[in-house]
Design a protein around this motif. Sequence first.
Motif, PDB file in Angstrom:
ATOM      1  N   SER A 141      46.811  38.063  39.869  1.00 46.57           N
ATOM      2  CA  SER A 141      46.802  36.986  39.037  1.00 46.57           C
ATOM      3  C   SER A 141      46.985  35.943  40.499  1.00 46.57           C
ATOM      4  O   SER A 141      46.161  35.214  40.636  1.00 46.57           O
ATOM      5  CB  SER A 141      48.193  36.611  38.423  1.00 46.57           C
ATOM      6  OG  SER A 141      47.729  37.158  36.787  1.00 46.57           O
ATOM      7  N   ASP A 144      43.362  37.377  35.057  1.00 46.65           N
ATOM      8  CA  ASP A 144      43.610  36.274  34.671  1.00 46.65           C
ATOM      9  C   ASP A 144      44.981  36.719  33.094  1.00 46.65           C
ATOM     10  O   ASP A 144      44.853  37.521  32.627  1.00 46.65           O
ATOM     11  CB  ASP A 144      42.913  35.229  33.853  1.00 46.65           C
ATOM     12  CG  ASP A 144      42.313  34.534  34.988  1.00 46.65           C
ATOM     13  OD1 ASP A 144      43.355  33.814  35.728  1.00 46.65           O
ATOM     14  OD2 ASP A 144      41.160  34.306  34.222  1.00 46.65           O
ATOM     15  N   ARG A 145      45.903  36.367  33.029  1.00 40.00           N
ATOM     16  CA  ARG A 145      46.558  36.818  31.661  1.00 40.00           C
ATOM     17  C   ARG A 145      46.666  35.440  30.613  1.00 40.00           C
ATOM     18  O   ARG A 145      46.665  34.488  31.144  1.00 40.00           O
ATOM     19  CB  ARG A 145      47.748  36.551  32.400  1.00 40.00           C
ATOM     20  CG  ARG A 145      49.376  37.031  30.979  1.00 40.00           C
ATOM     21  CD  ARG A 145      50.619  36.873  31.982  1.00 40.00           C
ATOM     22  NE  ARG A 145      50.470  38.049  32.665  1.00 40.00           N
ATOM     23  CZ  ARG A 145      52.039  38.230  33.626  1.00 40.00           C
ATOM     24  NH1 ARG A 145      52.955  38.855  32.457  1.00 40.00           N
ATOM     25  NH2 ARG A 145      52.202  38.463  33.971  1.00 40.00           N
ATOM     26  N   VAL A 179      44.655  40.661  29.383  1.00 39.02           N
ATOM     27  CA  VAL A 179      44.714  40.829  30.729  1.00 39.02           C
ATOM     28  C   VAL A 179      43.007  40.818  31.042  1.00 39.02           C
ATOM     29  O   VAL A 179      42.473  42.400  30.910  1.00 39.02           O
ATOM     30  CB  VAL A 179      45.277  42.020  31.285  1.00 39.02           C
ATOM     31  CG1 VAL A 179      45.149  42.249  33.162  1.00 39.02           C
ATOM     32  CG2 VAL A 179      47.005  42.444  31.625  1.00 39.02           C
ATOM     33  N   THR A 197      39.175  38.685  36.969  1.00 39.05           N
ATOM     34  CA  THR A 197      38.177  37.157  37.090  1.00 39.05           C
ATOM     35  C   THR A 197      36.823  37.709  37.463  1.00 39.05           C
ATOM     36  O   THR A 197      36.781  38.266  37.636  1.00 39.05           O
ATOM     37  CB  THR A 197      39.406  36.603  37.751  1.00 39.05           C
ATOM     38  OG1 THR A 197      39.711  36.951  39.191  1.00 39.05           O
ATOM     39  CG2 THR A 197      40.517  36.247  37.693  1.00 39.05           C
TER      40      THR A 197
END
Length: 167
Positions: free
Chosen positions: A80, A86-87, A96, A99
């Motif tokens: 990340s 991205d979480r 999860v 991106t």
Amino acid sequence: MAVDDEIEDIREALVRVVAEWTQGELQTQVAASVGGSLDAIEVRALYVVGMHGGSLGFSRLADRAAMSRPTTSKLVSRMSAWGLFDRVRTGRTVEVHLTDAGRDAYSRLVASGQQMVGVALTGWSADEITQFQAHLSRFVAALPEATSRATASPSSSDHVPSPQEET
């Protein structure tokens, strides 16, 4: 050669494929060849999330990548920070997501893998490749049932039907 011997040869070949494909050094070389500095575990996580459409639950990622929850948490945090994952928290669950940079890295890894497979198939006819793909797809589709049956009844006395018996 008896069917059991052929099945053993297939099992051995599959173990060799997995061992070659998942070799840490190879995964690192693949990542470097596409402009990344990911280690083998990071490459595996990127593949796993990418193969699931770019989004995967945290626990499923840990299970699919064969990592502990703490290792997965550290890995997701690291990836990340690099802008690959991205979480996303939804209630009590964490997803999860790749991106845009993560999707790009995944696409480059897939292209590199396709190139490796293409090189391995050098000298094969188009018909041989088509047959191999069809048989491999059929085999992979049967794996979930085969693994659940094997884990439900691991006794060596259980009879495993040969392909001829099942037809």
